[in-house]
Design a protein around this motif. Structure first.
Motif, PDB file in Angstrom:
ATOM      1  N   GLU A  82      -0.216   9.355 -10.538  1.00 12.62           N
ATOM      2  CA  GLU A  82       0.559   8.652  -9.516  1.00 12.62           C
ATOM      3  C   GLU A  82      -0.243   7.483  -8.950  1.00 12.62           C
ATOM      4  OE1 GLU A  82       3.588  11.700  -7.332  1.00 12.62           O
ATOM      5  OE2 GLU A  82       1.457  12.099  -7.033  1.00 12.62           O
ATOM      6  N   PHE A  83      -1.540   7.704  -8.729  1.00  8.08           N
ATOM      7  CA  PHE A  83      -2.375   6.619  -8.226  1.00  8.08           C
ATOM      8  C   PHE A  83      -2.430   5.469  -9.225  1.00  8.08           C
ATOM      9  CE2 PHE A  83      -6.245   4.221  -7.792  1.00  8.08           C
ATOM     10  CZ  PHE A  83      -6.274   3.946  -6.439  1.00  8.08           C
ATOM     11  N   LEU A  84      -2.624   5.797 -10.502  1.00  2.00           N
ATOM     12  CA  LEU A  84      -2.736   4.761 -11.535  1.00  2.00           C
ATOM     13  C   LEU A  84      -1.452   3.954 -11.668  1.00  2.00           C
ATOM     14  CD1 LEU A  84      -4.663   6.737 -14.334  1.00  2.00           C
ATOM     15  CD2 LEU A  84      -5.592   5.178 -12.632  1.00  2.00           C
ATOM     16  N   LEU A  85      -0.333   4.591 -11.422  1.00  2.00           N
ATOM     17  CA  LEU A  85       0.947   3.892 -11.505  1.00  2.00           C
ATOM     18  C   LEU A  85       1.245   3.089 -10.234  1.00  2.00           C
ATOM     19  CD1 LEU A  85       3.140   6.670 -13.203  1.00  2.00           C
ATOM     20  CD2 LEU A  85       2.293   4.553 -14.247  1.00  2.00           C
ATOM     21  N   THR A  86       0.565   3.430  -9.151  1.00  2.00           N
ATOM     22  CA  THR A  86       0.791   2.755  -7.867  1.00  2.00           C
ATOM     23  C   THR A  86      -0.091   1.524  -7.710  1.00  2.00           C
ATOM     24  OG1 THR A  86       1.376   4.867  -6.839  1.00  2.00           O
ATOM     25  CG2 THR A  86       0.797   3.055  -5.356  1.00  2.00           C
ATOM     26  N   VAL A  87      -1.363   1.646  -8.092  1.00  2.00           N
ATOM     27  CA  VAL A  87      -2.330   0.550  -7.914  1.00  2.00           C
ATOM     28  C   VAL A  87      -2.628  -0.062  -9.282  1.00  2.00           C
ATOM     29  CG1 VAL A  87      -4.543  -0.127  -6.928  1.00  2.00           C
ATOM     30  CG2 VAL A  87      -3.309   1.832  -5.980  1.00  2.00           C
ATOM     31  N   THR A  88      -1.915  -1.125  -9.614  1.00  2.00           N
ATOM     32  CA  THR A  88      -1.983  -1.740 -10.941  1.00  2.00           C
ATOM     33  C   THR A  88      -2.508  -3.173 -10.856  1.00  2.00           C
ATOM     34  OG1 THR A  88       0.252  -2.616 -10.822  1.00  2.00           O
ATOM     35  CG2 THR A  88       0.013  -0.338 -11.634  1.00  2.00           C
ATOM     36  N   PRO A  89      -2.898  -3.753 -11.992  1.00  2.00           N
ATOM     37  CA  PRO A  89      -3.366  -5.142 -11.994  1.00  2.00           C
ATOM     38  C   PRO A  89      -2.352  -6.143 -11.440  1.00  2.00           C
ATOM     39  CG  PRO A  89      -3.977  -4.069 -14.040  1.00  2.00           C
ATOM     40  CD  PRO A  89      -3.078  -3.115 -13.314  1.00  2.00           C
ATOM     41  N   SER A  90      -1.082  -5.802 -11.473  1.00  2.00           N
ATOM     42  CA  SER A  90      -0.053  -6.720 -10.976  1.00  2.00           C
ATOM     43  C   SER A  90      -0.189  -6.976  -9.472  1.00  2.00           C
ATOM     44  CB  SER A  90       1.341  -6.163 -11.266  1.00  2.00           C
ATOM     45  OG  SER A  90       1.554  -4.948 -10.567  1.00  2.00           O
ATOM     46  N   GLN A  91      -0.943  -6.128  -8.772  1.00  2.00           N
ATOM     47  CA  GLN A  91      -1.126  -6.295  -7.329  1.00  2.00           C
ATOM     48  C   GLN A  91      -2.271  -7.246  -6.992  1.00  2.00           C
ATOM     49  OE1 GLN A  91      -1.553  -2.131  -6.295  1.00  2.00           O
ATOM     50  NE2 GLN A  91       0.519  -2.089  -5.471  1.00  2.00           N
ATOM     51  N   GLN A  92      -3.027  -7.674  -7.978  1.00  2.00           N
ATOM     52  CA  GLN A  92      -4.156  -8.578  -7.728  1.00  2.00           C
ATOM     53  C   GLN A  92      -3.743  -9.849  -6.978  1.00  2.00           C
ATOM     54  OE1 GLN A  92      -6.361  -9.368 -11.315  1.00  2.00           O
ATOM     55  NE2 GLN A  92      -6.671  -7.194 -11.771  1.00  2.00           N
ATOM     56  N   PRO A  93      -2.689 -10.552  -7.396  1.00  2.00           N
ATOM     57  CA  PRO A  93      -2.309 -11.786  -6.680  1.00  2.00           C
ATOM     58  C   PRO A  93      -1.920 -11.543  -5.222  1.00  2.00           C
ATOM     59  CG  PRO A  93      -1.213 -11.656  -8.812  1.00  2.00           C
ATOM     60  CD  PRO A  93      -1.825 -10.315  -8.562  1.00  2.00           C
ATOM     61  N   ILE A  94      -1.329 -10.380  -4.955  1.00  2.00           N
ATOM     62  CA  ILE A  94      -0.919 -10.051  -3.589  1.00  2.00           C
ATOM     63  C   ILE A  94      -2.153  -9.837  -2.714  1.00  2.00           C
ATOM     64  CG2 ILE A  94       0.340  -8.391  -2.159  1.00  2.00           C
ATOM     65  CD1 ILE A  94       2.034  -7.778  -4.704  1.00  2.00           C
ATOM     66  N   LEU A  95      -3.099  -9.068  -3.227  1.00  2.00           N
ATOM     67  CA  LEU A  95      -4.317  -8.789  -2.475  1.00  2.00           C
ATOM     68  C   LEU A  95      -5.146 -10.049  -2.261  1.00  2.00           C
ATOM     69  CD1 LEU A  95      -5.362  -5.405  -4.109  1.00  2.00           C
ATOM     70  CD2 LEU A  95      -4.808  -5.746  -1.715  1.00  2.00           C
ATOM     71  N   TYR A  96      -5.122 -10.952  -3.236  1.00  2.00           N
ATOM     72  CA  TYR A  96      -5.936 -12.166  -3.153  1.00  2.00           C
ATOM     73  C   TYR A  96      -5.535 -13.054  -1.982  1.00  2.00           C
ATOM     74  CZ  TYR A  96      -8.672 -16.168  -4.728  1.00  2.00           C
ATOM     75  OH  TYR A  96      -9.584 -17.185  -4.805  1.00  2.00           O
ATOM     76  N   LYS A  97      -4.301 -12.882  -1.516  1.00  2.00           N
ATOM     77  CA  LYS A  97      -3.820 -13.700  -0.401  1.00  2.00           C
ATOM     78  C   LYS A  97      -4.504 -13.332   0.919  1.00  2.00           C
ATOM     79  CE  LYS A  97       0.730 -14.498  -2.460  1.00  2.00           C
ATOM     80  NZ  LYS A  97       2.183 -14.202  -2.366  1.00  2.00           N
ATOM     81  N   ASN A  98      -5.123 -12.157   0.969  1.00  2.00           N
ATOM     82  CA  ASN A  98      -5.794 -11.721   2.197  1.00  2.00           C
ATOM     83  C   ASN A  98      -7.165 -11.147   1.831  1.00  2.00           C
ATOM     84  OD1 ASN A  98      -6.645 -10.716   4.655  1.00  2.00           O
ATOM     85  ND2 ASN A  98      -4.664  -9.834   5.186  1.00  2.00           N
ATOM     86  N   ILE A  99      -8.138 -12.035   1.669  1.00  2.00           N
ATOM     87  CA  ILE A  99      -9.465 -11.619   1.214  1.00  2.00           C
ATOM     88  C   ILE A  99     -10.150 -10.727   2.241  1.00  2.00           C
ATOM     89  CG2 ILE A  99     -11.782 -12.481   0.633  1.00  2.00           C
ATOM     90  CD1 ILE A  99     -10.389 -14.864  -0.716  1.00  2.00           C
ATOM     91  N   GLN A 100      -9.959 -11.008   3.531  1.00  2.00           N
ATOM     92  CA  GLN A 100     -10.553 -10.165   4.572  1.00  2.00           C
ATOM     93  C   GLN A 100     -10.062  -8.731   4.446  1.00  2.00           C
ATOM     94  OE1 GLN A 100     -13.350 -11.842   5.840  1.00  2.00           O
ATOM     95  NE2 GLN A 100     -12.745 -10.937   7.780  1.00  2.00           N
ATOM     96  N   ASP A 101      -8.788  -8.579   4.129  1.00  2.00           N
ATOM     97  CA  ASP A 101      -8.216  -7.242   3.983  1.00  2.00           C
ATOM     98  C   ASP A 101      -8.793  -6.539   2.755  1.00  2.00           C
ATOM     99  OD1 ASP A 101      -6.328  -5.185   4.847  1.00  2.00           O
ATOM    100  OD2 ASP A 101      -5.248  -5.653   3.004  1.00  2.00           O
ATOM    101  N   CYS A 102      -9.086  -7.302   1.709  1.00  2.00           N
ATOM    102  CA  CYS A 102      -9.701  -6.706   0.514  1.00  2.00           C
ATOM    103  C   CYS A 102     -11.040  -6.077   0.865  1.00  2.00           C
ATOM    104  CB  CYS A 102      -9.904  -7.763  -0.571  1.00  2.00           C
ATOM    105  SG  CYS A 102      -8.388  -8.313  -1.360  1.00  2.00           S
ATOM    106  N   TYR A 103     -11.822  -6.771   1.691  1.00  2.00           N
ATOM    107  CA  TYR A 103     -13.135  -6.258   2.080  1.00  2.00           C
ATOM    108  C   TYR A 103     -13.040  -5.137   3.124  1.00  2.00           C
ATOM    109  CZ  TYR A 103     -15.609 -10.161  -0.205  1.00  2.00           C
ATOM    110  OH  TYR A 103     -16.126 -11.045  -1.113  1.00  2.00           O
ATOM    111  N   PHE A 104     -12.222  -5.354   4.131  1.00  2.00           N
ATOM    112  CA  PHE A 104     -12.271  -4.492   5.307  1.00  2.00           C
ATOM    113  C   PHE A 104     -11.011  -3.658   5.532  1.00  2.00           C
ATOM    114  CE2 PHE A 104     -14.775  -8.397   6.093  1.00  2.00           C
ATOM    115  CZ  PHE A 104     -16.034  -7.818   5.994  1.00  2.00           C
TER     116      PHE A 104
END
Length: 201
Positions: free
Chosen positions: A28-50
């Motif tokens: 379930e985790f592997l299907l939830t957190v996929t490479p397709s989410q990289q662009p979304i996370l990149y929009k908030n670098i502070q959130d990626c770290y913290f």
């Protein structure tokens, strides 16, 4: 007598929260957190770290001992496909590279690693020439961790400044205190007993 923690009974204080957010099984985790989410996370670098994301070691503790490695494999394959090299990962390269990252960078959050892969795609850490080179990836991870250390240092400084600011928010000068307490016109008390007119002898 309290039951001791073993590898079969991993301890993770955030277990319930992570399972509620990402699922109760590794699949379930592997299907939830996929490479397709990289662009979304990149929009908030502070959130990626913290942000509140699980680390690789938490994945292995909550799900199975190889969950982190299993999660890294599609991230690495996605990077390989993006770069369009003719010679892709061999099975052995993919297995060893994912295992090295899972073991050596166990403290990184999945969000931080996806930030790393996003930056790699943007040419921040070099490039492959004709074939995927796991050494370029591991060298790039070292550079990413140096950037990460700077981000964490800056964040700690900001938090310290905020604490100091909050601590002095309600403070006042001696003049303001003297006026409020009816001691206006009196000199600032000295810490030196001989110079302190308020020191009781």
């Amino acid at each position: 007598m309290a039951k001791q923690q073993t590898s079969l009974t991993p301890c993770c204080p955030r277990r319930a929260d992570i399972i509620a957010k990402y699922g109760s099984t590794a699949q379930e985790f592997l299907l939830t957190v996929t490479p397709s989410q990289q662009p979304i996370l990149y929009k908030n670098i502070q959130d990626c770290y913290f942000g509140d994301y699980p680390t690789l070691v938490e994945l292995n503790g909550i799900y199975t001992p190889k969950t982190a490695q299993a999660w890294l494999i599609p991230q690495l394959l996605d990077l390989s496909e993006y770069c369009g090299v003719k010679e892709k990962f061999t099975t052995n390269q993919l297995s060893q590279c994912s295992e090295i990252i899972a073991n050596d960078y166990f403290y990184l959050k999945v969000s931080e690693l996806m930030l790393f892969f996003s930056r790699f795609k943007r040419g921040c850490y070099g490039r492959f020439w004709g074939a995927v080179d796991p050494l370029i990836i591991t060298e790039a991870l070292k550079e990413f961790c140096r950037e990460r250390n700077i981000a964490y240092y800056d964040q700690a400084e900001k938090e310290e400044e905020n604490i100091l600011r909050e601590g002095t928010k309600n403070s006042c000068t001696w003049e303001e205190y003297a006026e409020a307490s009816g001691q206006k016109g009196k000199p600032l008390p000295s810490s030196n007993e001989s110079d302190n007119p308020y020191y009781a002898r």
